[in-house]
Design an enzyme around this catalytic site. Structure first.
Site, short mmCIF file in Angstrom:
data_model
loop_
_atom_site.label_atom_id
_atom_site.label_comp_id
_atom_site.label_asym_id
_atom_site.label_seq_id
_atom_site.Cartn_x
_atom_site.Cartn_y
_atom_site.Cartn_z
N HIS A 46 -7.86 -6.85 -35.74
CA HIS A 46 -7.47 -7.75 -34.64
C HIS A 46 -7.72 -9.20 -35.02
O HIS A 46 -8.57 -9.86 -34.45
CB HIS A 46 -8.26 -7.41 -33.37
CG HIS A 46 -7.93 -6.08 -32.83
ND1 HIS A 46 -6.72 -5.80 -32.25
CD2 HIS A 46 -8.63 -4.92 -32.79
CE1 HIS A 46 -6.70 -4.54 -31.86
NE2 HIS A 46 -7.85 -3.99 -32.20
N CYS A 101 -12.63 4.37 -41.24
CA CYS A 101 -14.06 4.07 -41.38
C CYS A 101 -14.82 5.40 -41.57
O CYS A 101 -14.57 6.36 -40.85
CB CYS A 101 -14.57 3.35 -40.13
SG CYS A 101 -16.35 3.14 -40.17
N GLU A 131 -8.68 4.83 -31.94
CA GLU A 131 -9.73 5.68 -32.53
C GLU A 131 -9.86 6.99 -31.75
O GLU A 131 -9.95 8.08 -32.34
CB GLU A 131 -11.07 4.93 -32.52
CG GLU A 131 -12.22 5.76 -33.07
CD GLU A 131 -13.58 5.15 -32.78
OE1 GLU A 131 -13.74 3.93 -32.93
OE2 GLU A 131 -14.50 5.92 -32.40
N ASN A 224 -14.14 -6.93 -29.17
CA ASN A 224 -15.55 -7.15 -29.52
C ASN A 224 -15.87 -8.65 -29.59
O ASN A 224 -16.99 -9.06 -29.29
CB ASN A 224 -15.93 -6.37 -30.80
CG ASN A 224 -15.55 -7.07 -32.07
OD1 ASN A 224 -16.26 -7.95 -32.53
ND2 ASN A 224 -14.40 -6.72 -32.62
FE1 F3S Z 1 -16.79 1.56 -38.53
FE2 F3S Z 1 -18.65 0.77 -36.91
FE3 F3S Z 1 -16.98 -0.97 -37.91
S1 F3S Z 1 -17.43 2.57 -36.72
S2 F3S Z 1 -15.11 0.16 -38.20
S3 F3S Z 1 -18.49 0.23 -39.03
S4 F3S Z 1 -17.78 -0.97 -35.83
#
Ligand code: F3S
Length: 301
Positions: A46, A101, A131, A224
């Site tokens: 983002h 991730c 997600e 965020n």
């Molecule tokens: Fe992974 Fe945590 Fe960033 S789940 S994408 S390390 S906020």
């Protein structure tokens, strides 16, 4: 003398950093091949500055794998995708670069196994978030997705396997678990909340508490980053959210002694450093001006 304080844990989280690195490696490895396009399904992160830059380097955004052609490269974002997505991409002859991730991938594996073991999967999170949609796609889209205590009360199924979207608040998960425990259901809990978010928020709060002004650097559509802005504003009235250095409210910062900087998970290190450099330059110039002004006053006395 003015001071600039950078909040700890600002900028890219571990997962976003991996996604960017994998994308840059893909660009590099593909640079002598102009027959294959590189795509991401949805924006990689983002941050418009970053996605615009990637677009210039040839990384295009599509909505579904069907928009790509045989042999093209498809990067999976840190949010991850459902299991069937991989099948579709394979059938279309696309090469997948998986930048999911590792923390999200762990949840995907957990729900797949739990489904095979006969559990009913509960995902605590936002059903519209990529997600969560991806996680749901690893248990045959069978999960019960809840985002409030009320929704937890309405669950009828038993033998529940509970996971959380990585970015939800711990209090929400805690309250939901409490409700399900009281209902007498058999439950298995996996706390899959990622600490990167809460640690970043805590550091932003601590910095805001000791500063006269706070600059939050990040995309205006990044949730965020907005959250950091709200937290900071609570403890430091002069909080500004900026996306690029041109938006720095330099005039307003003139009288501030301590200026804090925090940045969202999708804000590149380069932008944070540019903001700090620009502010340091401004502070130095301003101090020289003030010094000159004081000297002139002394001389004129
Ligand atoms: Fe992974 Fe945590 Fe960033 S789940 S994408 S390390 S906020």
């Amino acid at each position: 003398m003015s001071e600039i304080i950078r909040a700890k844990n600002s900028g890219f989280c571990f997962g976003v950093r991996i996604a960017i690195e994998k994308t840059e490696d893909t660009i590099e490895n593909n640079k002598n091949n102009n027959t294959r396009n590189i795509y991401t399904c949805g924006p990689l992160i983002h941050n418009k500055g970053v996605t615009d830059e990637l677009a210039q380097k040839g990384v295009k955004i599509i909505e579904s794998p069907e928009e790509a052609a045989f042999g093209d490269l498809l990067i999976i974002r840190s949010h991850g995708e459902g299991e069937e997505f991989y099948g579709r991409a394979n059938e279309l002859g696309l090469e997948i670069i998986d930048a999911t991730c590792p923390f999200v991938m762990k949840i995907q594996k957990l729900v797949k196994q739990a489904k095979a073991d006969g559990y009913n999967i509960v995902v605590v999170g936002d059903k519209y978030h990529p997600e969560v949609k991806g996680i749901n796609g690893w248990c045959g889209f069978s999960s019960i997705i809840i985002n409030s205590e009320e929704e937890a009360k309405s669950i009828e199924a038993d033998n529940l396997f509970i996971v959380a979207q990585t970015t939800i608040k711990f209090e929400l998960l805690e309250n939901i678990i409490e409700i399900l425990k009281k209902s007498g259901k058999r439950i298995h809990i996996e706390n899959t909340i990622c600490h990167a978010t809460s640690i970043r928020q805590e550091s932003c709060m601590q910095t805001a508490k000791k500063c006269d002004a706070m600059i939050i650097v990040g995309g205006k559509d990044s949730s965020n980053t907005r959250k950091l802005y709200e937290i900071s504003k609570k403890y430091c009235k002069s909080t500004y959210l900026i996306e690029k250095i041109q938006e720095l409210p330099l005039k307003d910062l003139k009288k501030c002694n301590k200026i804090g900087i925090a940045a969202g998970a999708s804000t590149p290190e380069r932008i944070i450093k540019e903001v700090i450099a620009s502010m340091s330059e401004f502070i130095t110039e301003n101090q020289e001006d003030n010094l000159m002004h004081a000297l002139m006053e002394e001389i004129e006395k």
